[in-house]
Design a protein around this motif. Structure first.
Motif, mmCIF file in Angstrom:
data_model
loop_
_atom_site.group_PDB
_atom_site.id
_atom_site.type_symbol
_atom_site.label_atom_id
_atom_site.label_comp_id
_atom_site.label_asym_id
_atom_site.label_seq_id
_atom_site.Cartn_x
_atom_site.Cartn_y
_atom_site.Cartn_z
ATOM 1 N N SER A 180 6.255 -1.486 -3.219
ATOM 2 C CA SER A 180 5.696 -2.875 -3.002
ATOM 3 C C SER A 180 4.142 -2.662 -2.129
ATOM 4 O O SER A 180 4.333 -1.822 -0.905
ATOM 5 C CB SER A 180 6.169 -3.871 -2.231
ATOM 6 N N ALA A 182 3.304 -4.589 0.971
ATOM 7 C CA ALA A 182 4.156 -4.228 2.657
ATOM 8 C C ALA A 182 4.588 -2.872 2.605
ATOM 9 O O ALA A 182 4.306 -2.404 3.929
ATOM 10 C CB ALA A 182 4.647 -5.377 2.624
ATOM 11 N N THR A 183 5.982 -3.123 1.747
ATOM 12 C CA THR A 183 6.388 -2.005 1.772
ATOM 13 C C THR A 183 6.337 -0.609 2.001
ATOM 14 O O THR A 183 6.637 0.436 3.112
ATOM 15 C CB THR A 183 7.363 -1.475 1.053
ATOM 16 N N GLU A 186 5.471 0.896 5.356
ATOM 17 C CA GLU A 186 5.853 1.458 6.605
ATOM 18 C C GLU A 186 6.498 2.758 5.881
ATOM 19 O O GLU A 186 6.513 3.713 6.060
ATOM 20 C CB GLU A 186 6.833 0.404 6.384
ATOM 21 N N HIS A 234 -4.143 2.738 2.523
ATOM 22 C CA HIS A 234 -4.187 1.885 1.545
ATOM 23 C C HIS A 234 -5.711 2.239 0.555
ATOM 24 O O HIS A 234 -6.805 2.889 1.818
ATOM 25 C CB HIS A 234 -3.938 0.354 0.792
#
Length: 274
Positions: A180, A182-183, A186, A234
């Motif tokens: 995803s 957000a993930t 990380e 990103h």
């Protein structure tokens, strides 16, 4: 369409992120060379693009065959130079040759037969003209060591993409659907694409039932020091993530968000950042 590592037609994914790419001659030369190697060796698996190591005279192009028939996927490496496009299998070094390769910090030349790392002027010769050439440490041995070291320290795979199946083999997860937004930012979402080096990870691999990648692989968040060796960002569109290794400058991993597509390649000098 699941992509593990890098197919030639996806190298442009990385060039959009880091500017590294192959020119038209290199792409067409590799396509022919890969087909030729598959036919000559009767290879049933797929050859993937690994990367490009820059030399002072010419560059090396490296591809590999991924064998998923064993307990953990293994790689068989092939190389050519940018002047001949004839893929040859990389040698497996002795421990002595790996030790020699470890201490060389100069740039690659781009000649597999090069040997004069310490200024040696003449190649040792055998007095018998019919005898095979004397085996000595050459640049191809250094290349073999370097490619495997970069793979061991930098090659990564996203969380969920690799699982242990019912017969205790690591394989691509058929239901992997990507990371995803957000993930993907990380560090805990990424793992070294190598057989686990921790005793705990090796033990978990043998646990009954399906085992998820986050349970047995070495995570970059847990085992890499310093943590700053990884950079995650990103792209401008927010649809793809780019993970860079700053120690092996030139290693880039990409993943299309919410998709099973991901890949990686190395474009660099083969010398780590000091």
């Amino acid at each position: 369409n699941k992509i593990i590592k890098m197919e030639l037609n996806n190298v442009t994914r990385l060039s959009a992120l880091n500017g590294a790419s192959l020119n038209g001659e290199e792409v067409s030369g590799l396509q022919v060379a890969m087909l030729q190697r598959k036919l000559e060796e009767n290879l049933t698996g797929k050859l993937y693009f690994w990367g490009k190591i820059f030399g002072s005279k010419q560059d090396y192009l490296i591809v590999f065959l991924l064998d998923t028939s064993g307990e953990f996927p293994t790689r068989k490496y092939y190389f050519c130079t940018t002047s001949d496009f004839l893929l040859r299998q990389m040698p497996n070094n002795s421990a002595e040759y790996d030790e020699k390769a470890k201490v060389i910090t100069s740039l690659f030349v781009g000649d597999p037969s090069f040997f004069a790392f310490n200024g040696e002027e003449a190649e040792p010769t055998n007095e018998d003209p019919d005898a095979p050439p004397i085996e000595i440490f050459r640049e191809i041995n250094r290349l073999s060591f370097t490619v495997k070291k970069i793979d061991n320290e930098a090659a990564i795979i996203p969380r969920g993409a690799l699982v242990i199946d019912a017969v205790k083999r690591a394989k691509l997860a058929d239901n992997y659907e990507g990371l995803s937004f957000a993930t993907s930012l990380e560090k805990r979402a990424y793992f070294h694409f190598r057989k686990p080096e921790s005793l705990q990870g090796l033990a978990v691999m043998k646990r009954p039932g399906i085992v998820r990648s986050g349970d047995f692989l070495d995570g970059i968040e847990r085992c890499d020091i310093p943590q700053e060796m990884w950079s995650i960002a990103h792209d401008a569109t927010g649809t793809m993530v780019n993970v860079r290794n700053l120690y092996w400058e030139g290693y880039h991993f990409y993943a299309v968000l919410n998709s099973s597509e991901f890949g990686s390649a190395y474009f660099g000098t083969g010398v780590p950042t000091q």
